[in-house]
Scaffold this motif. Structure first.
Motif, mmCIF file in Angstrom:
data_model
loop_
_atom_site.group_PDB
_atom_site.id
_atom_site.type_symbol
_atom_site.label_atom_id
_atom_site.label_comp_id
_atom_site.label_asym_id
_atom_site.label_seq_id
_atom_site.Cartn_x
_atom_site.Cartn_y
_atom_site.Cartn_z
ATOM 1 N N GLN A 320 13.863 59.947 8.560
ATOM 2 C CA GLN A 320 12.581 60.625 8.353
ATOM 3 C C GLN A 320 12.616 61.355 7.025
ATOM 4 O O GLN A 320 13.674 61.763 6.559
ATOM 5 C CB GLN A 320 12.385 61.642 9.450
ATOM 6 C CG GLN A 320 11.952 61.022 10.759
ATOM 7 C CD GLN A 320 11.866 62.117 11.800
ATOM 8 O OE1 GLN A 320 12.798 62.890 11.966
ATOM 9 N NE2 GLN A 320 10.732 62.167 12.464
ATOM 10 N N ARG A 323 10.432 67.794 5.669
ATOM 11 C CA ARG A 323 9.111 68.419 5.786
ATOM 12 C C ARG A 323 8.560 68.748 4.408
ATOM 13 O O ARG A 323 9.314 68.896 3.450
ATOM 14 C CB ARG A 323 9.243 69.717 6.596
ATOM 15 C CG ARG A 323 9.493 69.449 8.048
ATOM 16 C CD ARG A 323 9.846 70.685 8.834
ATOM 17 N NE ARG A 323 9.475 71.949 8.198
ATOM 18 C CZ ARG A 323 9.538 73.123 8.816
ATOM 19 N NH1 ARG A 323 9.940 73.182 10.058
ATOM 20 N NH2 ARG A 323 9.221 74.238 8.188
ATOM 21 N N SER A 324 7.235 68.930 4.350
ATOM 22 C CA SER A 324 6.666 69.061 2.998
ATOM 23 C C SER A 324 7.091 70.356 2.298
ATOM 24 O O SER A 324 7.255 70.380 1.087
ATOM 25 C CB SER A 324 5.156 68.871 3.038
ATOM 26 O OG SER A 324 4.526 70.087 3.127
ATOM 27 N N ASP A 325 7.339 71.449 3.052
ATOM 28 C CA ASP A 325 7.801 72.656 2.356
ATOM 29 C C ASP A 325 9.190 72.442 1.745
ATOM 30 O O ASP A 325 9.499 72.956 0.663
ATOM 31 C CB ASP A 325 7.760 73.897 3.262
ATOM 32 C CG ASP A 325 8.519 73.709 4.570
ATOM 33 O OD1 ASP A 325 8.868 72.561 4.902
ATOM 34 O OD2 ASP A 325 8.775 74.721 5.255
ATOM 35 N N GLY A 357 14.501 65.149 8.941
ATOM 36 C CA GLY A 357 13.063 65.340 9.144
ATOM 37 C C GLY A 357 12.711 66.660 9.805
ATOM 38 O O GLY A 357 11.579 67.124 9.703
ATOM 39 N N SER A 358 13.663 67.266 10.500
ATOM 40 C CA SER A 358 13.306 68.488 11.235
ATOM 41 C C SER A 358 13.891 69.755 10.603
ATOM 42 O O SER A 358 13.750 70.842 11.145
ATOM 43 C CB SER A 358 13.785 68.360 12.689
ATOM 44 O OG SER A 358 15.181 68.130 12.675
ATOM 45 N N THR A 360 14.379 73.086 8.723
ATOM 46 C CA THR A 360 13.485 74.141 8.242
ATOM 47 C C THR A 360 13.832 74.431 6.786
ATOM 48 O O THR A 360 14.912 74.039 6.302
ATOM 49 C CB THR A 360 13.677 75.442 9.041
ATOM 50 O OG1 THR A 360 15.013 75.892 8.789
ATOM 51 C CG2 THR A 360 13.455 75.225 10.526
#
Ligand SMILES: Nc1ncnc2c1ncn2[C@@H]1O[C@H](COP(=O)(O)OP(=O)(O)OP(=O)(O)O)[C@@H](O)[C@H]1O
Length: 474
Positions: A320, A323-325, A357-358, A360
């Motif tokens: 994946q 994340r976009s941040d 993908g996950s 933070t």
């Protein structure tokens, strides 16, 4: 090392080569197959040893499968025919008993002498040694900062008539000069397989030339380089201070241009700033097209991150995207050039594994700590910004603080004020005071003006981008 089978490999190879000659035609056969020899590999299997990595790759692409088929038909032991460039073969057999050449391609086609210089060392793992397979136009992401260089590179690679010659690309370290030069080499060779393309760094040029001088074989060196249809010289600034190599490069360049051959250089500075290079050569270096590659802006950095993630997921299996941040953090906060950016993407993918993908933002920052070692939150001072901006625009720091309002000074002053607002915690009045006691409304106006220009004026956008990166890298 196991021994050779009683069936002599040269007998097998000469049968294979005769068919290849007929099937490939004289031109390709004489260029790639005839100068190659069959030798015993470290484990006894036959190895077709090519004079250059380029010949190896050509054969691997165009003739290897057929050569193996024919070999199997004629070799009762059905041995596998490996293909290696001379350099690879020597590396693989180093330490083993030196193996004599056992068979030139055919008796009727005498092997050509080996070139003095590696013509494109296509798949060499060493970046300096030659072209790298991954550096193609397909893997290059174009955007602000490199768009023009990209278009010019494609034009050179297309062998289009009437383009500038030589073409000289310059730009800071790690922003794609070598990548473009490699891509030109690959594309140009695909379009004209018969063309002779020589790729080398200026260091390689110098060391090979010096060796040729010592071996009294400079005419072979000259023939090799001046016989190129396209000469690609990377990092030409390395020739600075080396008088005899500069002299040789000068004559090489004039001879190639006179004979309508193409030449492309890269360097870390434009020719005019290569002060350690003799004026006559400098002037010839700038006689065609001089084209800058600039630092990448955020959107180009984002494009490169996405391309890199795509490549990694193809290589390592589907993964994946972050994340976009996390993506934005990579694009905006990893200090340094594209090289460092690629390093950060690699670190993240390798250390996050299936959790990519996950992740933070905090987890990603923790994993990227080694890549962020120039502390992201380093405090930047107004003084530092003023020095950087005045250097960048060729002014004195005092000009920024002065009363002078000419555009050449007012614009850099506004940029410096904008940077102060972005990178320090100073208030508008405070910044004003530090710019020769100006009012806060002047700073406010400057900040608004730069915001507008960032949308409308490419040159200012590039300047601000370059300055921002420099600030983060100091
Ligand atoms: N626009 C781009 N698209 C994709 N990859 C890029 C781009 N620009 C740079 N890179 C990658 O960044 C890395 C550094 O680029 P490259 O080696 O071409 O830089 P350079 O300008 O020649 O630097 P140096 O002078 O230090 O050799 C390479 O892995 C290259 O593939």
């Amino acid at each position: 090392m196991t021994s050779w089978s009683p069936i002599l490999p040269e007998t097998v190879w000469s049968k294979v080569a005769t068919v290849l000659r007929r099937e490939l035609g004289e031109g390709p056969y004489n260029s790639y197959v005839a100068p190659s020899n069959v030798r015993p590999g470290p484990y006894g299997d036959p190895v077709l040893v090519t004079p250059t990595a380029y010949a190896r790759d050509w054969i691997a692409r165009n003739a290897a499968r057929r050569a193996q088929e024919l070999w199997t038909q004629h070799d009762p032991d059905s041995r596998v025919l490996d293909i290696k460039s001379r350099v690879e073969y020597e590396d693989a057999t180093r330490g083993a008993v030196a193996a004599p050449a056992v068979a030139p391609a055919t008796e009727t086609a005498p092997a050509r002498p080996e070139p003095v210089m590696p013509i494109i060392e296509v798949a060499a793992p060493n970046r300096i040694g030659g072209l790298q397979e991954r550096l193609t136009f397909d893997s290059f992401v174009a955007g602000r900062g490199n768009e023009f260089a990209f278009q010019m590179s494609r034009q050179v690679a297309s062998w289009a008539d009437g383009h500038f010659n030589p073409v000289f690309f310059h730009g800071p370290y790690g922003y794609g000069k070598t990548h473009l030069l490699n891509a030109i080499g690959w594309e140009a060779q695909t379009r004209r397989p018969d063309a002779k393309i020589v790729y080398l760094t200026a260091e390689k040029f110098t060391s090979t030339f010096v060796k040729a001088l010592m071996d009294k074989s400079t005419s072979a060196f000259k023939d090799e380089i001046r016989g190129a249809d396209l000469l690609l010289v990377d990092d030409v600034h390395f020739i600075g201070g080396k008088t005899s190599s500069q002299e040789e490069l000068f004559h090489t360049l004039t001879s190639l241009i006179e004979n309508n051959r193409r030449v492309v250089f890269t360097a870390d500075r434009p020719p005019s700033q290569l002060t350690e290079i003799e004026a006559r050569l400098r002037s010839h270096l700038s006689s065609g097209l001089v084209c800058a590659l600039d630092v990448a802006d955020q959107s180009l950095r984002m494009g490169i991150i996405e391309r890199k993630l795509e490549q990694l997921s193809q290589r390592l299996g589907a993964a994946q995207n972050p994340r976009s941040d996390v993506l934005h953090f990579l694009a905006e906060r990893v200090p340094g050039s594209i090289r460092e950016l690629e390093g950060a993407v690699n670190t993240l993918v390798a250390s996050a594994g299936p959790r990519l993908g996950s992740l933070t933002l905090e987890e990603a920052m923790a994993l990227l700590q080694p890549n962020l070692k120039v502390a992201v939150e380093r405090r930047v001072t107004v003084d530092e910004i003023q020095k950087l901006v005045s250097d960048h625009f060729g002014l004195k720091q005092a000009d920024l603080l002065s009363e002078r309002r000419t555009r050449a000074i007012a614009r850099p002053r506004q940029v410096a004020m904008w940077l102060c607002k972005q990178h320090t915690t100073r208030s508008y009045p405070d910044i004003g005071r530090r710019f020769g006691g100006r009012d806060h409304t002047t700073v406010l106006h400057a900040v608004k003006k730069v915001e507008e220009l960032l949308q409308a004026d490419d040159q200012i956008a590039r300047d601000v981008e370059a300055l921002t990166r420099k600030l983060r890298n100091v």
